[in-house]
Design a protein around this motif. Structure first.
Motif, mmCIF file in Angstrom:
data_model
loop_
_atom_site.group_PDB
_atom_site.id
_atom_site.type_symbol
_atom_site.label_atom_id
_atom_site.label_comp_id
_atom_site.label_asym_id
_atom_site.label_seq_id
_atom_site.Cartn_x
_atom_site.Cartn_y
_atom_site.Cartn_z
ATOM 1 N N PHE A 149 -4.745 -7.101 -4.532
ATOM 2 C CA PHE A 149 -4.111 -5.808 -4.795
ATOM 3 C C PHE A 149 -4.834 -5.058 -5.906
ATOM 4 N N TRP A 150 -5.105 -5.735 -7.019
ATOM 5 C CA TRP A 150 -5.723 -5.049 -8.160
ATOM 6 C C TRP A 150 -7.181 -4.701 -7.895
ATOM 7 N N ASN A 151 -7.866 -5.526 -7.111
ATOM 8 C CA ASN A 151 -9.238 -5.171 -6.735
ATOM 9 C C ASN A 151 -9.261 -3.887 -5.902
ATOM 10 N N LEU A 152 -8.299 -3.765 -4.981
ATOM 11 C CA LEU A 152 -8.186 -2.543 -4.176
ATOM 12 C C LEU A 152 -7.736 -1.365 -5.041
ATOM 13 N N PHE A 153 -6.812 -1.634 -5.946
ATOM 14 C CA PHE A 153 -6.264 -0.586 -6.816
ATOM 15 C C PHE A 153 -7.363 0.078 -7.632
ATOM 16 N N PHE A 154 -8.274 -0.727 -8.151
ATOM 17 C CA PHE A 154 -9.291 -0.178 -9.040
ATOM 18 C C PHE A 154 -10.554 0.314 -8.323
ATOM 19 N N MET A 155 -10.492 0.435 -7.016
ATOM 20 C CA MET A 155 -11.643 0.962 -6.291
ATOM 21 C C MET A 155 -11.832 2.459 -6.558
ATOM 22 N N SER A 156 -10.711 3.205 -6.682
ATOM 23 C CA SER A 156 -10.813 4.640 -6.969
ATOM 24 C C SER A 156 -9.505 5.137 -7.551
ATOM 25 N N PHE A 157 -9.574 6.225 -8.307
ATOM 26 C CA PHE A 157 -8.380 6.801 -8.931
ATOM 27 C C PHE A 157 -7.410 7.324 -7.871
ATOM 28 N N THR A 158 -7.946 8.070 -6.887
ATOM 29 C CA THR A 158 -7.088 8.594 -5.819
ATOM 30 C C THR A 158 -6.483 7.462 -4.999
ATOM 31 N N GLY A 159 -7.320 6.475 -4.673
ATOM 32 C CA GLY A 159 -6.829 5.335 -3.903
ATOM 33 C C GLY A 159 -5.752 4.555 -4.632
ATOM 34 N N SER A 160 -5.859 4.484 -5.951
ATOM 35 C CA SER A 160 -4.864 3.748 -6.730
ATOM 36 C C SER A 160 -3.483 4.393 -6.623
ATOM 37 N N LYS A 161 -3.453 5.736 -6.611
ATOM 38 C CA LYS A 161 -2.186 6.450 -6.497
ATOM 39 C C LYS A 161 -1.569 6.240 -5.119
ATOM 40 N N ILE A 162 -2.411 6.249 -4.101
ATOM 41 C CA ILE A 162 -1.924 6.018 -2.734
ATOM 42 C C ILE A 162 -1.399 4.598 -2.595
ATOM 43 N N LEU A 163 -2.177 3.636 -3.099
ATOM 44 C CA LEU A 163 -1.792 2.227 -2.985
ATOM 45 C C LEU A 163 -0.478 1.961 -3.711
ATOM 46 N N MET A 164 -0.303 2.550 -4.892
ATOM 47 C CA MET A 164 0.930 2.348 -5.641
ATOM 48 C C MET A 164 2.119 2.968 -4.913
ATOM 49 N N SER A 165 1.914 4.116 -4.285
ATOM 50 C CA SER A 165 2.984 4.751 -3.520
ATOM 51 C C SER A 165 3.397 3.894 -2.331
ATOM 52 N N VAL A 166 2.392 3.314 -1.659
ATOM 53 C CA VAL A 166 2.669 2.431 -0.525
ATOM 54 C C VAL A 166 3.438 1.195 -0.991
ATOM 55 N N LYS A 167 3.025 0.627 -2.117
ATOM 56 C CA LYS A 167 3.699 -0.559 -2.647
ATOM 57 C C LYS A 167 5.158 -0.252 -2.982
ATOM 58 N N GLN A 168 5.408 0.890 -3.606
ATOM 59 C CA GLN A 168 6.774 1.272 -3.961
ATOM 60 C C GLN A 168 7.621 1.515 -2.715
ATOM 61 N N PHE A 169 7.009 2.105 -1.670
ATOM 62 C CA PHE A 169 7.718 2.341 -0.420
ATOM 63 C C PHE A 169 8.110 1.017 0.239
ATOM 64 N N ILE A 170 7.184 0.068 0.264
ATOM 65 C CA ILE A 170 7.458 -1.236 0.872
ATOM 66 C C ILE A 170 8.566 -1.959 0.117
ATOM 67 N N ARG A 171 8.558 -1.835 -1.209
ATOM 68 C CA ARG A 171 9.583 -2.505 -2.011
ATOM 69 C C ARG A 171 10.966 -1.917 -1.779
ATOM 70 N N LYS A 172 11.014 -0.624 -1.432
ATOM 71 C CA LYS A 172 12.307 -0.015 -1.122
ATOM 72 C C LYS A 172 12.865 -0.571 0.183
ATOM 73 N N ILE A 173 11.962 -0.816 1.151
ATOM 74 C CA ILE A 173 12.392 -1.341 2.450
ATOM 75 C C ILE A 173 12.671 -2.842 2.366
ATOM 76 N N PHE A 174 11.796 -3.554 1.665
ATOM 77 C CA PHE A 174 11.942 -5.004 1.523
ATOM 78 C C PHE A 174 12.038 -5.373 0.038
ATOM 79 N N PRO A 175 13.167 -5.106 -0.573
ATOM 80 C CA PRO A 175 13.294 -5.394 -2.012
ATOM 81 C C PRO A 175 13.172 -6.881 -2.314
#
Length: 275
Positions: A149-175
């Motif tokens: 996750f963190w290797n993907l997160f730090f690939m780009s600034f824009t990508g990090s924001k997208i990845l974090m949004s996806v992670k938060q969305f998944i946690r809402k569905i599967f807390p």
């Protein structure tokens, strides 16, 4: 009990002034030394900070730096300076953000009862202003999924924001079920960097603060250094701190913070962690 509080100021002196006012509400030990690094020091910030040096009952020294050394590197400079002045380490050193406060007047009386040989590194109970617990920072080391996750997160600034949004969305569905927080002192992998207590034992067995990064590397470097030295890190909930988060970092642009975090991640992984 000899105690040093090491903290770092950046431009706005208000959090540092509030920290010292909070300390005054505590039953603090007579041998307490507060050292404040004033990063990117200015005449205005230094003048306000110097006023604290006259606080009754408190020994406060301000160390101005024209450069912004950030948090951990500046803290290491202050520890080295105080050791040079005093000749040895105190019983306890707290390295902390300047945007913390002490809600419990008995904090130091409780610390005084703790064996510094048995507990070389302590993370207190830290709550943010929303009452969320920040400790324990990590109960155990990251597994391969976290590293991916963190290797993907730090690939780009824009990508990090997208990845974090996806992670938060998944946690809402599967807390995820919350991890129970220990009510007694518990050995953990890492504690939150906003306030860490080091006993003299940590330094006597070869412990140090790694200053080869600017921001966001303190938790994992302390964890890995302590592991190498067979020094347990303990979450100690009886010691309470409030963290008024991001009083300093909110003055820095998000993209700059991201780049600093990416450099720290690369350094920590390449020098400490085998993935």
């Amino acid at each position: 009990m000899r105690f040093w509080l090491i903290t770092v100021n950046y431009k706005d002196p208000a959090p540092s002034l509030a920290l010292v006012e909070s300390l005054k509400t505590c039953d603090f030990p007579p041998d307490i030394h507060i050292a404040i690094a004033d990063n990117s020091s200015s005449e205005k910030s230094l003048k306000k900070l110097r006023q604290m040096e006259k606080s009754p009952g408190l020994t406060i020294d301000i160390f101005p730096y024209s450069t912004n050394y950030y948090y951990w590197p500046a803290a290491k400079k202050l520890i080295s300076k105080l050791v040079e002045i005093h000749g040895d380490y105190p019983d306890w050193i707290m390295v902390c953000n300047n945007d913390i406060s002490f809600p419990d007047p008995e904090f130091f009386n409780k610390l005084k009862t703790i064996d510094y040989n048995q507990f070389p590194v302590i993370g207190p109970q830290i709550r943010n202003i929303s009452r969320q617990l920040l400790n324990p920072f990590m109960f155990k080391q990251m597994g391969w999924k976290e590293h991916l996750f963190w290797n993907l997160f730090f690939m780009s600034f824009t990508g990090s924001k997208i990845l974090m949004s996806v992670k938060q969305f998944i946690r809402k569905i599967f807390p995820e079920a919350p991890t129970p927080i220990p009510k007694n002192p518990t050995t953990v992998y890492a504690v939150h960097g906003s306030a860490i207590l080091f006993s003299r034992r940590f330094f006597e067995v070869g412990g140090w603060l790694d200053d080869n990064f600017s921001l966001y590397g303190e938790e994992l470097t302390v964890a890995e250094i302590a592991k190498r030295l067979n020094c347990p890190i303990t979450y100690y909930p009886e010691l309470e701190i409030i963290h008024h988060e991001h009083s300093n970092t909110q003055q820095i642009k998000n993209r700059v913070l991201f780049e600093q975090a990416r450099l720290s991640h690369k350094y920590v992984v390449s020098n400490y962690i085998k993935t």
